[in-house]
Structures are given as C-alpha cells and as structure tokens.
Design an enzyme around this catalytic site. Structure first.
Site, PDB file in Angstrom:
ATOM      1  N   GLY A  65       0.832  -1.201   0.000  1.00  0.00           N
ATOM      2  CA  GLY A  65       0.000   0.000   0.000  1.00  0.00           C
ATOM      3  C   GLY A  65       0.857   1.239   0.000  1.00  0.00           C
ATOM      4  O   GLY A  65       2.070   1.180   0.214  1.00  0.00           O
ATOM      5  N   GLY A  67       0.997   5.066   1.634  1.00  0.00           N
ATOM      6  CA  GLY A  67       0.429   5.985   2.615  1.00  0.00           C
ATOM      7  C   GLY A  67       1.180   7.288   2.537  1.00  0.00           C
ATOM      8  O   GLY A  67       1.864   7.554   1.552  1.00  0.00           O
ATOM      9  N   ASP A 180       0.042   9.470  15.711  1.00  0.00           N
ATOM     10  CA  ASP A 180      -0.762   9.084  14.550  1.00  0.00           C
ATOM     11  C   ASP A 180      -1.569   7.823  14.861  1.00  0.00           C
ATOM     12  O   ASP A 180      -1.670   6.923  14.035  1.00  0.00           O
ATOM     13  CB  ASP A 180       0.161   8.866  13.341  1.00  0.00           C
ATOM     14  CG  ASP A 180      -0.581   8.976  12.009  1.00  0.00           C
ATOM     15  OD1 ASP A 180      -1.727   9.476  11.990  1.00  0.00           O
ATOM     16  OD2 ASP A 180      -0.008   8.556  10.986  1.00  0.00           O
ATOM     17  N   ASP A 197       3.473   2.342  13.369  1.00  0.00           N
ATOM     18  CA  ASP A 197       3.733   3.739  12.979  1.00  0.00           C
ATOM     19  C   ASP A 197       3.809   4.736  14.121  1.00  0.00           C
ATOM     20  O   ASP A 197       3.487   5.908  13.938  1.00  0.00           O
ATOM     21  CB  ASP A 197       2.690   4.222  11.956  1.00  0.00           C
ATOM     22  CG  ASP A 197       2.865   3.553  10.615  1.00  0.00           C
ATOM     23  OD1 ASP A 197       3.951   2.976  10.387  1.00  0.00           O
ATOM     24  OD2 ASP A 197       1.941   3.597   9.796  1.00  0.00           O
TER      25      ASP A 197
END
Ligand code: ADP
Ligand code: MG
Length: 346
Positions: A65, A67, A180, A197
C-alpha cells in the site's frame, strides 16, 4: 529540558518524539557521556549501526500500500518483513530531514511490547531511506470496521481497547508519543492488537511535498476525527505549522478509535473538513444520542474527548476503567473464553 507537549513540526526542522525532547538519551551508555548538546553523541552513532540494514540485503516483493510515508512493500530480510520505503526528494545539502529520520528511528528501536509492531532496522543511506518491521498478519481495524463492516460487540471492543491501552501506556511510559494513532495503524492478528507507525509522524512529512491525496488543507481523508481540539486549532492552510502533539492528544485519538469500535463510523461522519475543524476547535463533540451503550462506556468516550487536555485520563487509568467494565458473557461461561478471531477475522 522538561517540555510538556511535543511540538512536532510539520515542516522538517528537527523534531523530537519524546517528552524530554531528546529521544537519544535513553541509552544507558549516554547517561554519563558529556551532554554539551551534540545532537548525535558518539555512543549513539555507534549503536545506531546495529540497526542499519544495508539496502542490498532487502528483498522487496509486491507493494502492500501507499500511505503518507511512501510505499510499503512485503519484503524479506531473514524472514517476512514489511518495508516502508520513503519517497524522499533529493535532500541536497539539507541534512535536517535525515537527522529527523534517524532521530525517529532511534525512538522506534527502544520499543519492545506485545502490542507494538516489531522494529527490525532501517536503511539510513539517502536516497534509500526505509524502515523495516515485522509483517503484520491479519487486517487493520480500519479494514474490519469501515470496509468489511464487521461488528464488534461490547466484549470484543473492550478486549481491543484494553490491548491498545496497554501498548499505548507502554509507549507513554517510555516517553514516546504516537502522534498518529488511528484504526489504519492498528492490526488485529487473531485477536491480538498490534500498533504500528508510532513516533514517525515527522518522518511522514519528509514525503509531504505531495499533497495530492489530501484535500485543500492537505488533510488526508479520515485523519481529522483523531485530532484533539488543541491540534485542530493549530492547523493552518499552509502545511508548515507546529502541531502540539502530546500524550493527551494520543488519548483523544484513542477515544476516537473507541468510538469507531462502538459505532462503526468516524465521528462527524460526512461533514466537510472545515466544519469538523471548527466544531472540534470549539469543543463540540460528536453526539452519542444514537449510541446504544452503557453509561460507563460513553463516559470513557467523553473523558478521552475532553476539551482540556489535562482532563483526559492517562492510559493506566483507562486500562483499569476498561478492566472494571462488566462483561456478562465472560462471567457466565468462563470455560469458553471470547475469541476475537472467530467473528472479526473470519
Ligand atoms: P496508512 O497507515 O495511512 O494506511 P502506511 O503507509 O502506514 O499508510 O501503510 C500503507 C499500507 O501498508 C497500509 O495498507 C498498511 O495497512 C500496510 N502496512 C503498513 N505497515 C504494515 C506492516 N507492518 N505489516 C503489514 N502491512 C503493513
Ligand atoms: Mg500506517
């Protein structure tokens, strides 16, 4: 240097991920070393090498993916890993972004907890900057809640929230602010919560030149619901602002994840970003009128979403509150422990 909140920068001049404002002091070797404020004490540059993975040793397979970070690959390095390859534009002579990156890697490597993704190392030679972690199995909470529309009953929600509070409490105890926390950064592996993350928010800004994915304010979709009032108030149309992240803003974000678990949506669903920012900044909260849940469960939400940061509970407190919530099914059939995997993963 006892800074209360961590003034991260959305622009890239060195920011810190810890309460003390110095992520590097955690090493025992450094404690006695001279502290005349060299940002990279000698001991540290040595110990950083242990975490340096030569880029050639990594095998990259398909893209998982993309981001704000850049691109995440499934890869191999002594087994299956996730590789976050940062899209870094030419750094030129400005070494600050690289310092920021190393700084955040230094934070990352200090973490060892059941509910946190395993950090394995990083590639730190520009232009190849990458973070290597264990590959999470299962799906993100975001996928469960928003894409698959899986329902989490109260018991399952509590089990997820407890593990979140454990992982987050650990991070905070180590002086690390996540910055986050969101359902996209939470994996469920057979009922086990894995948080990813953490502390990398400033690094993501390395790649923030491309605002293409966000809206007019450069705000990625789904991000606003996690922003505490003090963050919403600090937002400016032009990206270069200091956002006053703190442990309290992490707790606010946890509240929003709790809401997603209970309701299956983000707060302020369907409203334009400007309206959400305005309301949150003023202290308006998502109404809970339509939420069928006990007083205790709603109280957790309202406490986490407190307008004043200091009114929000800490994760230790949240954990004990969650543990005290009545769980009828568990109490009735202790021989059949609730397995998240049954309904959430199948
Ligand atoms: P975001 O968190 O906003 O989705 P990221 O860049 O962090 O953006 O992740 C991009 C994609 O890679 C997401 O689909 C995410 O679920 C996946 N991903 C990130 N880290 C891991 C990991 N450690 N294991 C498996 N998949 C991951
Ligand atoms: Mg992520």
């Amino acid at each position: 240097s006892s800074v209360k909140s961590d003034h991260s920068r959305v622009s890239l001049s060195g920011s810190a991920s810890t309460d003390s404002g110095n992520a590097l002091r955690g090493d025992s070797l450094d404690e006695s070393a001279n502290h005349n404020d060299a940002r990279w004490p000698r001991q540290n540059s040595l110990s950083m090498k242990e975490w340096d993975i030569p880029y050639d040793e990594l095998k990259l397979f398909e893209v998982i993916g993309t981001g704000r970070f850049g691109t995440v690959y499934r890869g191999s390095w002594h087994g299956a890993v996730a590789v976050k390859l940062l899209h870094v534009q030419a750094l030129g002579d400005d070494v600050t972004p690289l310092d920021t990156f190393k700084h955040e890697v230094a934070t990352f490597r200090k973490t060892r907890h059941e509910n946190l993704v395993l950090f394995m190392g990083a590639c730190m030679k520009p232009p190849k900057l990458a973070i290597v972690t264990s590959l999470c199995a299962g799906m993100t909470l975001y996928t469960h809640v928003h894409l698959r529309r899986d329902k989490f009953n109260a018991n399952k929600s509590v089990l997820v929230a407890q593990q979140l509070a454990q992982g987050m409490g650990y991070l905070h105890a180590r002086g690390i602010i996540h910055k986050d926390l969101k359902s996209k950064n939470i994996f469920l592996e057979n009922g086990k919560v894995v948080i990813t993350d953490f502390g990398l928010f400033s690094v993501t800004k390395l790649c923030f030149g491309n605002n293409a994915r966000g809206d007019s304010l450069g705000i990625p979709p789904g991000w606003l619901g996690y922003l505490a009032p003090e963050l919403a108030r600090a937002l400016r149309p032009h990206a270069s602002v200091h956002l006053p992240f703190s442990k309290h803003t992490d707790v606010y974000a946890f509240g929003t994840v709790w809401y997603e678990l209970l309701v299956g949506e983000w707060p302020f669903k369907g409203q334009p970003p400007e309206a959400v920012i305005w309301q949150v900044g003023k202290g308006v909260k998502q109404s809970l009128a339509n939420l069928q849940a006990s007083r205790d469960i709603k109280d957790i939400l309202m406490l986490c979403w407190s307008f004043h940061a200091s009114d929000r509970p800490d994760f230790a407190h949240l954990l004990s509150t969650l543990e005290k919530l009545p769980r009828k099914r568990l109490a009735r059939s202790p021989s059949h422990p609730v397995q998240l995997s049954r309904s959430a993963d199948s």
